[in-house]
Each structure stands twice: as structure tokens, then as C-alpha cells.
Enzyme design. Structure first.
Site, short mmCIF file in Angstrom:
data_model
loop_
_atom_site.label_atom_id
_atom_site.label_comp_id
_atom_site.label_asym_id
_atom_site.label_seq_id
_atom_site.Cartn_x
_atom_site.Cartn_y
_atom_site.Cartn_z
N GLU A 129 58.60 41.07 -31.42
CA GLU A 129 59.11 41.09 -30.05
C GLU A 129 58.75 42.39 -29.33
O GLU A 129 58.42 42.39 -28.14
CB GLU A 129 60.63 40.89 -30.04
CG GLU A 129 61.10 39.56 -30.60
CD GLU A 129 60.78 38.38 -29.68
OE1 GLU A 129 60.25 38.58 -28.59
OE2 GLU A 129 61.07 37.23 -30.08
N ARG A 140 56.32 42.15 -26.00
CA ARG A 140 57.01 42.46 -24.75
C ARG A 140 56.72 43.89 -24.27
O ARG A 140 56.34 44.10 -23.11
CB ARG A 140 58.52 42.29 -24.91
CG ARG A 140 58.96 40.86 -25.22
CD ARG A 140 60.46 40.79 -25.50
NE ARG A 140 60.86 39.52 -26.09
CZ ARG A 140 61.67 38.64 -25.50
NH1 ARG A 140 62.17 38.89 -24.32
NH2 ARG A 140 61.98 37.50 -26.12
N ASP A 190 53.67 29.22 -34.12
CA ASP A 190 52.90 29.00 -32.90
C ASP A 190 51.84 30.04 -32.54
O ASP A 190 50.64 29.76 -32.50
CB ASP A 190 53.87 28.82 -31.72
CG ASP A 190 54.96 29.89 -31.66
OD1 ASP A 190 54.92 30.86 -32.45
OD2 ASP A 190 55.88 29.74 -30.81
N GLU A 240 56.62 27.69 -21.87
CA GLU A 240 55.44 27.14 -22.54
C GLU A 240 54.79 25.97 -21.79
O GLU A 240 53.56 25.87 -21.73
CB GLU A 240 55.78 26.72 -23.98
CG GLU A 240 55.99 27.87 -24.94
CD GLU A 240 57.31 28.58 -24.73
OE1 GLU A 240 57.42 29.76 -25.14
OE2 GLU A 240 58.24 27.97 -24.15
N THR A 252 50.84 36.54 -25.68
CA THR A 252 51.78 35.42 -25.82
C THR A 252 53.04 35.61 -24.98
O THR A 252 53.86 34.70 -24.90
CB THR A 252 52.14 35.20 -27.30
OG1 THR A 252 52.69 33.90 -27.47
CG2 THR A 252 53.11 36.26 -27.80
#
Length: 571
Positions: A180, A184, A312, A445, A529
Site C-alpha cells: 500500500e 499510494r 490481481d 476497477e 495500480t
């Protein structure tokens, strides 16, 4: 006696200037004529070359002057272009109106965060306060930087930039998610740097990345997924049984390769590329890896195979690192691994009855007829990768699959009373799909995939689907103090959190869905992502990548024309 020699010597020299001397010696006369002609030709040729040279220089000077004048005209047009003239560039007024609506949604989300949760990780709109979900790293602030910039919200961007410069501190005794924090914070800061050219963002990205690096110090090079930002001790979550998570371990390549490119220091790239090299040594024939990997041996543990949660983005980054690496031979193994994985994905694809919705199963020994909304990134990924197949028929096949999956994902939204998707869906013979986990936390998504499909096919249907989803968010998730998720998409009961990715991803992709294709063009930028665009640069695989300890300064990469699109209908 000496004088007689001098006179005689002089007489000997002057005889060569007497014509009679040569008339009595024909051979010497011929040599003299040849010499005279040769010298004359050399002199004439040099004069001719000089004239030609002067003529060419004159022509080049004229051309340079003409180009300078053209450049000045272009600069003048670029600098003086008005908002009204940019409106004329916009082909579809409906798109312009929708861009403005999304921009207004971003302003509402941002101003609510600014008012009630400034500097904290995320806003809790219903209680009108903030919460530090990520250890107090200002997650929403950093996640939103590039969205503010792209939309032309300069005042908000500059205020956030000042907070980053003066208040963002990573020296925290906090066990951070390496995944994360990378997608981010590192990704958000690098994107802000690539867009604005402001070196403060690169300096902060380097600081946090250095704190994450010890996570890769394992026997195999597969990283631990949690690390203390102050002390550097790393470990894996206890609920994973000591294993590393596939997506958490294979979704740092874009950010860390980009950081090496921008700082000149190869250590970041080396750490993350070793992960792929290790996994590639025993990569399965179908390209499908379980979600748990042993960090000591790099061997997969027996566990679920999925394109949803915890699997994913590993597959997403195999493709995107290839694109980010200019599709060169240096990154061909990423593409090869991705194509293997896509062939494996085909083995997970099924169709529902009676409506023939195409979906991606999970696998744990047997196939499980369940698909996460998180897996709805896959249509966009497949569309992006379709053009890279050497066999056009293969590319067409996967693009068709992308379109079928996008239709299913759109129906995740359309099938509920609120027109917002649940977290996952189960497929049952004869009854198509049903909501499993029924919350909606403002995920991006599906609109991400609609953005890619619109950009890559030009089919405006995807814009219409995206607009319907946006209106459902406006109807069900917007409140006076921000945006909230839903505890249940069937009843519409609201939760109390505005996820940082709503500003980073959902609103950004919706805005770009209606923007001209020249805004963040896909041949120049790659989205991580978390939807942070990173500028594609020439790949450097030299061992001596590090050429300087200085931060590399650069001019803003965003074109003036593109920056102003964020102001098309600004009042």
C-alpha cells in the site's frame, strides 16, 4: 671566392625563369605546363567550394531563421491560447459537460477532506473527522496530487504541495504495508514529480522508498510485506502463515524502476527485478501462481489462484513493466510471462446461464464460480496488452474477451437496486449472478477498464456505462461532507469512509474517460495500480546506472495544451 659562388648560384636559379631554357628542353616544358594547370585547378576548385559553402551556409541560416520564427509562433499560440479556444478543440460538448461534473465531484471530495481531515490519511464524512488508516502518511493528500494537477486545480495542488514539503514525515514507528505504501505514496509522489517537475516530490519518494528497501532482504529476494518505517524490521502478516502475498510482492516494479531512472541509483530497480527473475525460474506453464509465496524458498504455497484480491496486480504489472520499458528486449521476459498468464486465464473463464455473462473463476484445486469486483481491472489490462501479440488473431481474441468481461463488470453495477456493485459475485447455473459480499467502498476497477476500452477502441458505449456509474455514485454516495461507501448495495445504507483511492483512481479515470486522448496519452504514460501515471522513459540496464548523487531536475512533462484541458469550463 665565396661571392663568385653566390653569383653563380643566383644565376642558376634565374635560368628557370628564362623561356629559352624550356624551349631547348621539351620534357621540362611539359612538366611546367602540367604543374601550372594543376595549381590553377586547385585554386579554382577551392574558390568554387568556398562559394558553394557560403551559399549553403546562407540557406541554412535562412532555414534556421524560419524555424525560429515558427517556434516563436507556436510558443505564442500555446501561451496565449484562451479557454474559449480550447473549448473549440473539444469535439463533443457532452464530454466537456461530463468532465466538468466529475471535476466538481473532485472539488467536493477534496474540499471536504481539506475541511475535516487535513493531513490525515482518510476522511470519515459522516462524523466529519479524519482517521490515520496508513500510519499518518497523508494518504489522501498524496493519492490526490496528480488528480488535482490533471484537472487543473492549481490552488489546491499548490496547497497540498506545501503540506508535503513542510509536514510530510516518514520517520514513524509504524508497521506499514509495503504494498500500500508503494502504490499510494511512492507512486503518488513520483507521478506528481513527473507531471510538475517539482523536485520535492522526488526527494520525498526517495526517502520513503529507502525505508521500504529492507523488506527485500530475504533469502530468496521475495520481500516481506510489512515493514517498520522507523526501525526497518520487516515481517509478514501472521494470518498469511509467514508467507508473502503474490500481489503485495509483485506490485512494486513500476515504482521502483521509475525511481531508479529518476535518481540514477540502480538499487531500487535491482531489488524489484530480482523478484521477477526468481519467480520466472520456476514459472508454471499456465502462468498462474497461488496467492501465497514462501519468502525463503520463493516456492508457492498451496493456496487460491485468483485475479481478484491478493493476486490481481501481479499480472497487471507483468504487462505494464513491459510497456514502461518501451517494449524492448530487456523487458521481453515480462511480456512472455504475461502471455503465459493470459493463456492460463482462459482456463478460468466461464459463461453464466441464461445470459452468457463471461466471468473469471477462482481456483483452489477446483474452479470456484466467484469473481471479485477487483478482478474487473482485467478487461482494461487485456485491452492494453492485446496489440502486443505477434499474431493479430490472438490480439483480437483477447480484445474480444476484454469486451465481454467489461459487460459483466458493468452488470455488477446494473444488477443492484443502487446501481453500485458489490465487492464480489457468485455465479449459479440458471440464475446468472448474485451479490456475495454486498458492500461498495467506491472502488475504481470497472471504470478503469471502461477508460482503457474507450481509449483503445473509440467505442462511446464505454463512456455511457461510465457515466451511469458516476451518476450512481452521485446519487448514493455523495453527502454534504464528502463521499461514502455503502455497507449494502441492496439497501443503500452508508458507511463512514471516503477511501483515498476514490480521489486517486475512481474520479481520475472517470475524468479521463471524457477527456481528449491527448490528456495522459497511453503511448507516453503508464498508470500504476493506484492510477498514478508515470512517464515512459528510455530504459537503462547498465550496472553503472548511478551517475550522480544529485537529485535529477527536470522540466514539467505535461504539455501546456493538455494542462489547460482541466480548465475547459472553469468558472
Amino acid at each position: 671566392m665565396a661571392r663568385n659562388k653566390l653569383v653563380n648560384g643566383s644565376h642558376g636559379i634565374w635560368k628557370y625563369f628564362n623561356p629559352a631554357f624550356y624551349l631547348r628542353r621539351p620534357r621540362r616544358l611539359a612538366l611546367l605546363i602540367i604543374l601550372f594547370v594543376s595549381v590553377s585547378m586547385v585554386v579554382w576548385d577551392r574558390q568554387s567550394l568556398s562559394r558553394d559553402y557560403q551559399f549553403e551556409v546562407s540557406k541554412l541560416n535562412e532555414e534556421v531563421l524560419r524555424l525560429q520564427q515558427m517556434l516563436e509562433e507556436i510558443k505564442s499560440v500555446t501561451e496565449d491560447v484562451s479557454v474559449n479556444s480550447l473549448k473549440d478543440v473539444q469535439e463533443d460538448p457532452v464530454d466537456a459537460q461530463r468532465m466538468q461534473r466529475v471535476k466538481e465531484a473532485m472539488i467536493h471530495a477534496w474540499s471536504s477532506y481539506e475541511k475535516y481531515a487535513w493531513g490525515q490519511d482518510e476522511l470519515q464524512p459522516q462524523t466529519k473527522d479524519g482517521v490515520d488508516s496508513f500510519g499518518g502518511l497523508g494518504a489522501t493528500m498524496i493519492d490526490a496530487l496528480d488528480t488535482l494537477y490533471i484537472m487543473g486545480l492549481d490552488e489546491q495542488f499548490q496547497k497540498a504541495r506545501e503540506w508535503v514539503a513542510s509536514s510530510l514525515d516518514f520517520d514513524k514507528d509504524y508497521a506499514a504495508s509495503m504494498f500500500e505504501t508503494t502504490i499510494r505514496v511512492v507512486g503518488g509522489l513520483l507521478s506528481a514529480y513527473d507531471l510538475s517537475g517539482d523536485k520535492i516530490f522526488l526527494e520525498k519518494a526517495t526517502d520513503i522508498a529507502d525505508r521500504l528497501l529492507p523488506a527485500w532482504d530475504t533469502q530468496s529476494g521475495i520481500p516481506y510485506n510489512i515493514i517498520n518505517l522507523k526501525h526497518g524490521n520487516a515481517h509478514n502478516p501472521t494470518w498469511a502463515g509467514g508467507d508473502s502475498i503474490l500481489a503485495d510482492s509483485g506490485t512494486e516494479q513500476l515504482e521502483f524502476i521509475a525511481l531508479s531512472q529518476r535518481t540514477g541509483d540502480p538499487k531500487y530497480q535491482q531489488k524489484v527485478e530480482k523478484v521477477i527473475s526468481v519467480l520466472n525460474k520456476n514459472f508454471p506453464a499456465d502462468g498462474l501462481l497461488p496467492i501465497y509465496i514462501n519468502p525463503d524458498t520463493a516456492k508457492p504455497s498451496y493456496s487460491t489462484i485468483t485475479f481478484g484480491a491478493m493476486g490481481d496486480s501481479f499480472y497487471e504489472y507483468l504487462l505494464k513493466v513491459w510497456v514502461f520499458g518501451n517494449r524492448t528486449s530487456a523487458v521481453k521476459h515480462y511480456r512472455d510471462m504475461w502471455e503465459k498468464s493470459m493463456n492460463g486465464l482462459l482456463s478460468l473463464v466461464r459463461k453464466s446461464t441464461p445470459s452468457s455473462f463471461t466471468y473469471i473463476c477462482e481456483k483452489n484445486g477446483n474452479l470456484i464460480d466467484k469473481m471479485d469486483e477487483l478482478a474487473c481491472f482485467a478487461p482494461g489490462m487485456l485491452a492494453l496488452g492485446a496489440s502486443g501479440y505477434s499474431d493479430p488473431a490472438e490480439g483480437k481474441k483477447f480484445l474480444s474477451l476484454a469486451e465481454e468481461l467489461a459487460w459483466t463488470c458493468y452488470n455488477f453495477y446494473q444488477s443492484t437496486p443502487t446501481k453500485l456493485a458489490g465487492e464480489n459475485y457468485f455465479f449459479n447455473s440458471g440464475s446468472d449472478m448474485s451479490v456475495g459480499t454486498s458492500w461498495n467502498i467506491l472502488r475504481p476497477e470497472t471504470v478503469e477498464s471502461l477508460f482503457y476500452l474507450w481509449r483503445l477502441t473509440g467505442n462511446k458505449t464505454y463512456q455511457e456505462w461510465g457515466w451511469n456509474i458516476f451518476e450512481a455514485f452521485e446519487k448514493n454516495s455523495r453527502i454534504e461532507s464528502g463521499y461514502v461507501g455503502l455497507k449494502d448495495v441492496n439497501t443503500g445504507v452508508k458507511d463512514n469512509k471516503m477511501q483515498s483511492f476514490f480521489l486517486a483512481e475512481t474520479l481520475k479515470y472517470l475524468y479521463l474517460l471524457f477527456s481528449p486522448t491527448t490528456v495522459i496519452p497511453l503511448d507516453e504514460w503508464v498508470f500504476n495500480t493506484e492510477a498514478h501515471p508515470l512517464k515512459i522513459k528510455p530504459r537503462n540496464d547498465q550496472v553503472n546506472l548511478k551517475q550522480s548523487n544529485k537529485v535529477l531536475l527536470r522540466k514539467p512533462a505535461f504539455r501546456i495544451r493538455q494542462r489547460h484541458y482541466g480548465r475547459i469550463t472553469k468558472k
